[in-house]
Scaffold this motif. Structure first.
Motif, PDB file in Angstrom:
ATOM      1  N   ILE A  77     -48.554   6.914  29.309  1.00 24.49           N
ATOM      2  CA  ILE A  77     -47.830   7.372  30.500  1.00 24.49           C
ATOM      3  C   ILE A  77     -47.296   6.198  31.315  1.00 24.49           C
ATOM      4  N   LEU A  78     -48.139   5.213  31.529  1.00 24.74           N
ATOM      5  CA  LEU A  78     -47.734   4.099  32.394  1.00 24.74           C
ATOM      6  C   LEU A  78     -46.619   3.240  31.810  1.00 24.74           C
ATOM      7  N   LYS A 107     -40.893   4.954  31.206  1.00 30.09           N
ATOM      8  CA  LYS A 107     -40.212   4.953  32.489  1.00 30.09           C
ATOM      9  C   LYS A 107     -39.904   6.370  32.962  1.00 30.09           C
ATOM     10  N   GLY A 108     -39.636   6.509  34.249  1.00 27.16           N
ATOM     11  CA  GLY A 108     -39.349   7.811  34.835  1.00 27.16           C
ATOM     12  C   GLY A 108     -38.265   8.531  34.046  1.00 27.16           C
ATOM     13  N   GLN A 109     -38.412   9.824  33.823  1.00 24.51           N
ATOM     14  CA  GLN A 109     -37.499  10.664  33.038  1.00 24.51           C
ATOM     15  C   GLN A 109     -37.591  10.382  31.539  1.00 24.51           C
ATOM     16  N   GLY A 110     -38.482   9.483  31.151  1.00 26.98           N
ATOM     17  CA  GLY A 110     -38.665   9.217  29.725  1.00 26.98           C
ATOM     18  C   GLY A 110     -39.590  10.245  29.088  1.00 26.98           C
ATOM     19  N   SER A 111     -39.870  10.054  27.795  1.00 26.45           N
ATOM     20  CA  SER A 111     -40.713  11.009  27.076  1.00 26.45           C
ATOM     21  C   SER A 111     -41.879  10.320  26.386  1.00 26.45           C
ATOM     22  N   VAL A 112     -43.016  11.003  26.416  1.00 25.01           N
ATOM     23  CA  VAL A 112     -44.150  10.568  25.608  1.00 25.01           C
ATOM     24  C   VAL A 112     -44.401  11.636  24.559  1.00 25.01           C
ATOM     25  N   TYR A 113     -44.437  11.238  23.300  1.00 29.71           N
ATOM     26  CA  TYR A 113     -44.737  12.176  22.236  1.00 29.71           C
ATOM     27  C   TYR A 113     -46.160  11.904  21.752  1.00 29.71           C
ATOM     28  N   PHE A 114     -47.049  12.873  21.985  1.00 27.97           N
ATOM     29  CA  PHE A 114     -48.450  12.690  21.595  1.00 27.97           C
ATOM     30  C   PHE A 114     -48.664  13.230  20.193  1.00 27.97           C
ATOM     31  N   PHE A 115     -48.770  12.325  19.232  1.00 28.29           N
ATOM     32  CA  PHE A 115     -49.045  12.774  17.880  1.00 28.29           C
ATOM     33  C   PHE A 115     -50.511  12.727  17.556  1.00 28.29           C
ATOM     34  N   ALA A 119     -52.005  15.622  31.383  1.00 27.38           N
ATOM     35  CA  ALA A 119     -51.358  16.375  32.467  1.00 27.38           C
ATOM     36  C   ALA A 119     -51.709  15.782  33.827  1.00 27.38           C
ATOM     37  N   LEU A 120     -52.985  15.582  34.056  1.00 26.75           N
ATOM     38  CA  LEU A 120     -53.413  15.084  35.358  1.00 26.75           C
ATOM     39  C   LEU A 120     -53.107  13.604  35.507  1.00 26.75           C
ATOM     40  N   GLY A 121     -53.081  12.909  34.392  1.00 29.57           N
ATOM     41  CA  GLY A 121     -52.798  11.481  34.432  1.00 29.57           C
ATOM     42  C   GLY A 121     -51.403  11.204  34.964  1.00 29.57           C
ATOM     43  N   ALA A 122     -50.422  11.934  34.467  1.00 26.34           N
ATOM     44  CA  ALA A 122     -49.040  11.719  34.900  1.00 26.34           C
ATOM     45  C   ALA A 122     -48.891  12.083  36.374  1.00 26.34           C
ATOM     46  N   GLU A 123     -49.491  13.195  36.752  1.00 33.24           N
ATOM     47  CA  GLU A 123     -49.446  13.614  38.154  1.00 33.24           C
ATOM     48  C   GLU A 123     -50.125  12.581  39.029  1.00 33.24           C
ATOM     49  N   GLY A 124     -51.253  12.070  38.532  1.00 33.15           N
ATOM     50  CA  GLY A 124     -52.054  11.149  39.319  1.00 33.15           C
ATOM     51  C   GLY A 124     -51.312   9.876  39.696  1.00 33.15           C
ATOM     52  N   VAL A 125     -50.426   9.428  38.827  1.00 35.13           N
ATOM     53  CA  VAL A 125     -49.678   8.210  39.132  1.00 35.13           C
ATOM     54  C   VAL A 125     -48.240   8.537  39.541  1.00 35.13           C
ATOM     55  N   GLY A 126     -47.966   9.822  39.760  1.00 29.15           N
ATOM     56  CA  GLY A 126     -46.652  10.232  40.243  1.00 29.15           C
ATOM     57  C   GLY A 126     -45.515   9.891  39.298  1.00 29.15           C
ATOM     58  N   LYS A 127     -45.716  10.216  38.005  1.00 30.54           N
ATOM     59  CA  LYS A 127     -44.697   9.904  36.994  1.00 30.54           C
ATOM     60  C   LYS A 127     -43.986  11.172  36.545  1.00 30.54           C
ATOM     61  N   ASP A 128     -42.656  11.185  36.737  1.00 30.95           N
ATOM     62  CA  ASP A 128     -41.873  12.347  36.328  1.00 30.95           C
ATOM     63  C   ASP A 128     -41.379  12.134  34.906  1.00 30.95           C
ATOM     64  N   ILE A 129     -42.254  12.379  33.927  1.00 28.77           N
ATOM     65  CA  ILE A 129     -41.883  12.160  32.533  1.00 28.77           C
ATOM     66  C   ILE A 129     -42.226  13.391  31.709  1.00 28.77           C
ATOM     67  N   ASN A 130     -41.605  13.485  30.545  1.00 25.71           N
ATOM     68  CA  ASN A 130     -41.852  14.580  29.615  1.00 25.71           C
ATOM     69  C   ASN A 130     -43.039  14.251  28.739  1.00 25.71           C
ATOM     70  N   LEU A 131     -44.035  15.112  28.743  1.00 26.79           N
ATOM     71  CA  LEU A 131     -45.196  14.885  27.882  1.00 26.79           C
ATOM     72  C   LEU A 131     -45.134  15.938  26.788  1.00 26.79           C
ATOM     73  N   ILE A 132     -44.949  15.514  25.561  1.00 26.66           N
ATOM     74  CA  ILE A 132     -44.722  16.488  24.500  1.00 26.66           C
ATOM     75  C   ILE A 132     -45.922  16.551  23.547  1.00 26.66           C
ATOM     76  N   VAL A 133     -46.339  17.784  23.237  1.00 23.90           N
ATOM     77  CA  VAL A 133     -47.425  18.009  22.291  1.00 23.90           C
ATOM     78  C   VAL A 133     -46.854  17.869  20.882  1.00 23.90           C
TER      79      VAL A 133
END
Lengths: 344, 346
Positions: A277-278, A281-289, A299-313
């Motif tokens: 997540i860290l 960059k903002g508006q970027g995507s993380v693909y969790f394989f 979910a809480l990690g991104a919120e916790g650091v105030g990151k507006d990114i796409n987290l994809i399963v």
């Protein structure tokens, strides 16, 4: 022949009403329903997270590992690791096809790899013929069932079956990278030195092009060196992906503080969500394989650091994924040679 | 004042090197704050719904026991992260002190009423006393203090609505804001857990975005929430079902969509085992947004693969730019929504 449900719910013993994947126990009686395929299994490819867990639990003792795998299948009717929840896949020969099975592409005697997870595949192991602690492919005498909705690939003639199995196991990863990465992107691949990592790197380099960057974070020196030698990344970082601040600082140094457009997580150990997540960059995507990903940590990690990114399963299935992945093996001689050395 | 790290790493006691959210224990000493922290005098905790449901069940509904469990969690971890669900919640309080490094940089001043929009699962918290527990709305009034890190997000409580009302809506602010981003005109949208707090906000926003050519389907569980959602009139169809049973729900959605299934499915249910239902009800080129903290990563990932669905699955991110404003605006736009929220949650 008895009539089966498209998704295989007729095989669920408990709890009733669930689908085969979340079910605790499946009926692994090897007589087919009308929409099933019976497979004579030769090799199981255990999911990497699952295999690592089994290896650890058994102190890397092959005999104990065999026992553990047999007892999981005995108890559950499928090879779903109770700790990681994950499965793997198999290769085998089609032994019988139910009268209502929809695909006309399949005939008795075909060699296939199932592309659905072992975590929902009814399996009955008679004997484990060969298990070596360093390979997650184990040779067995066993039978399995493929449901109507189940995916499979008929094994190609030009690639040895064990090699095909090894790459098909992670076919979803490079296929999703192909969808996500566009020209000029900065891409970070965590766990880039492993099997799916290498395929992802290859695809990311193709898509990002000469104006993009592909950064690999790899734990082992040996794997990092291999990635460098194969030219599969523009930058390689040797670091522990669970060490958030270390990886963050190194990635920021390479990207000039920008972070990555796309981060692909292939690391099969827990607690790498925040790192992913860290560095994005903002508006970027993380693909969790990685199957070791925790939903709440992400979910809480991104919120916790105030990151507006796409987290994809990570979805192991993407249309055309088997072909795309087998084509990488056909296109890249160095990857083919490496995989032949490592996985056969 | 001591210099702090932007993400609050300086508060982590163990394990070393991790961020405050995954940490097992963080330092909740409030006698002295770091230069980039904000000290908050806490009035109300809004416990995450999945977390509160779990605690309530463990306590057998007994308020004394709920208080005991909550105090135990904070005692052990220095924060309120439910050890079973891993989730937190948020809080309402008054700014008591602002670190030197933030003066002039932050728009906050001492005495401002704010809601923290970062999870309680990473917020240093000290509870001196639990004053009141309101199980119906997952809110707990306390005497206590908390720390907001430099990277932490917050919203000032607006003047035109009661603080509790704002808090209950802000708690789920991510969901309607993401709905606004995801739903396009003409989409068929399924909201699972549509009768709950975030569900109702999502239904309203989804219908606004999907428009007259779109279709919004609300799936509720209890008879009461089903009726409430029907009365609100945001959805094209509302029905009641058990979301953990994929097959009956799938059949119903097939019937409602003429076999087309949904473009977007938003899962707001705070119970386990609803991943497959979400996947099966969605077109295989569609998208599932998992807002429920009870979602299992492996069940979702392997579930989609298992049924050969090419669906895109997104982990609900509680934060998206402007989410607080979008959500508070919904309560201003819709009198019906505001009325229901006032009755139920404020």
């Amino acid at each position: 022949m008895k009539i089966g449900c498209r998704y295989g719910t007729h095989r669920v013993i408990e709890p009733a009403g669930t689908l085969p994947q979340p079910a605790y126990r499946l009926d692994n009686t090897m007589s087919v329903f009308d929409n099933e395929v019976l497979i004579d299994v030769s090799t199981l490819n255990i999911d990497s997270a699952s295999y690592t867990q089994i290896k650890q639990a058994c102190s890397a003792d092959a005999e104990q590992m065999k026992q553990m795998i047999l007892s999981i299948v005995e108890e559950r009717g499928k090879m779903q690791n109770p700790v990681t929840g994950s499965g793997g896949m198999l290769i085998g020969t089609v032994k019988e096809i139910g009268t209502a099975f929809p695909s006309n592409k399949l005939k008795v005697g075909d060699k296939i790899a199932t592309l659905v997870s072992l975590s929902l595949t009814p399996l009955n192991i008679k004997k484990i013929k060969k298990l070596t602690i360093d390979s997650d492919q184990i040779d067995v005498e066993a039978e399995a069932i493929l449901f109507e909705s189940g995916l499979f690939a008929v094994l190609p003639d030009d690639i040895p079956e064990k090699l095909a199995l090894a790459v098909l196991d992670v076919a979803g990863a490079p296929a999703q990278v192909d969808r996500l990465v566009t020209e000029g992107d900065i891409v970070c691949i965590l766990g880039g030195g492993g099997k799916s990592g290498i395929l992802c790197c290859y695809q990311a380099m193709q898509n990002a092009g000469s104006s993009g960057k592909v950064i690999v974070v790899e734990y082992s020196n040996e794997n990092a060196k291999r990635i460098k030698n194969l030219g599969l990344a523009t930058d390689v970082i040797v670091a522990d992906a669970t060490n958030v601040m270390d990886v963050y600082n190194k990635v920021m140094a390479i990207t000039g503080g920008r972070g990555c457009d796309v981060t692909v997580n292939n690391v099969n150990v827990p607690s790498t969500e925040m790192t992913s997540i860290l560095i994005t960059k903002g508006q970027g995507s993380v693909y969790f394989f990685s199957m070791a990903t925790s939903f709440t940590k992400a979910a809480l990690g991104a919120e916790g650091v105030g990151k507006d990114i796409n987290l994809i399963v990570g979805n192991g299935f993407a249309k055309g994924h088997a072909n795309l992945t087998l084509n990488i093996i056909r296109e890249s001689k160095p990857i083919r040679e490496l995989f032949e050395k490592l996985y056969i | 004042m001591k210099k702090g790290n932007k993400y609050g790493v300086h508060r982590v006691i163990e394990p070393k090197g991790v961020l405050p959210q995954p940490a097992n224990k963080i330092d909740n000493n409030m006698d002295e704050i770091y230069d980039n922290e904000i000290l908050i005098d806490v009035q109300t905790l809004n416990i995450d719904s999945a977390s509160f449901t779990q605690i309530e069940e463990q306590a057998g509904g007994d308020k004394e026991k709920i208080a005991e469990i909550m105090l135990g969690i904070v005692e052990k971890q220095g924060k309120h992260r439910n050890p079973v669900t891993g989730s937190g919640g948020m809080l309402l309080g008054t700014v008591e002190k602002i670190g030197d490094a933030l003066i002039g940089k932050s728009d906050l001043k001492v005495g401002d009423r704010i809601a923290t929009l970062v999870s309680l699962s990473l917020t240093p918290l000290r509870i001196d006393k639990i004053k009141d527990i309101r199980p119906d709305i997952d809110q707990v009034d306390i005497d206590g203090k908390a720390i907001l890190f430099e990277s932490g997000i917050y919203a000032k409580i607006p003047d035109d609505m009661p603080a509790n009302l704002a808090l209950s809506a802000l708690d789920v602010a991510g969901a309607p804001a993401q709905t606004a981003k995801l739903v396009k005109p003409g989409d068929t949208v399924l909201i699972i857990g549509a009768g709950g707090k975030s569900g109702m906000l999502c239904c309203y926003e989804a219908k606004k975005r999907a428009g007259v050519t779109g279709k919004v389907i609300g799936l509720c569980h209890s008879e009461r929430s089903t009726k409430r959602l029907m009365d609100l009139g945001f959805c094209d169809y509302v029905f009641s079902a058990d979301a953990t049973q994929p097959v009956p729900v799938l059949e119903k959605i097939e019937e409602l969509t003429g076999g087309e299934m949904c473009d977007v499915t938003i899962n707001n249910v705070n119970i386990t085992d609803t991943e497959m239902t979400s996947i099966l009800c969605t077109k295989d080129t569609g998208l599932v947004y998992f807002f429920s903290m009870a979602t299992s990563f492996t069940k979702a990932a392997l579930g989609a693969e298992g049924v050969g669905s090419d669906v895109t699955m997104i982990v609900g991110n509680g934060y998206t730019k402007g989410h607080a404003e979008i959500t508070l605006q919904l309560l201003r736009e819709s009198d019906k929504l505001r009325k229901v929220f006032e009755e139920l949650y404020a």
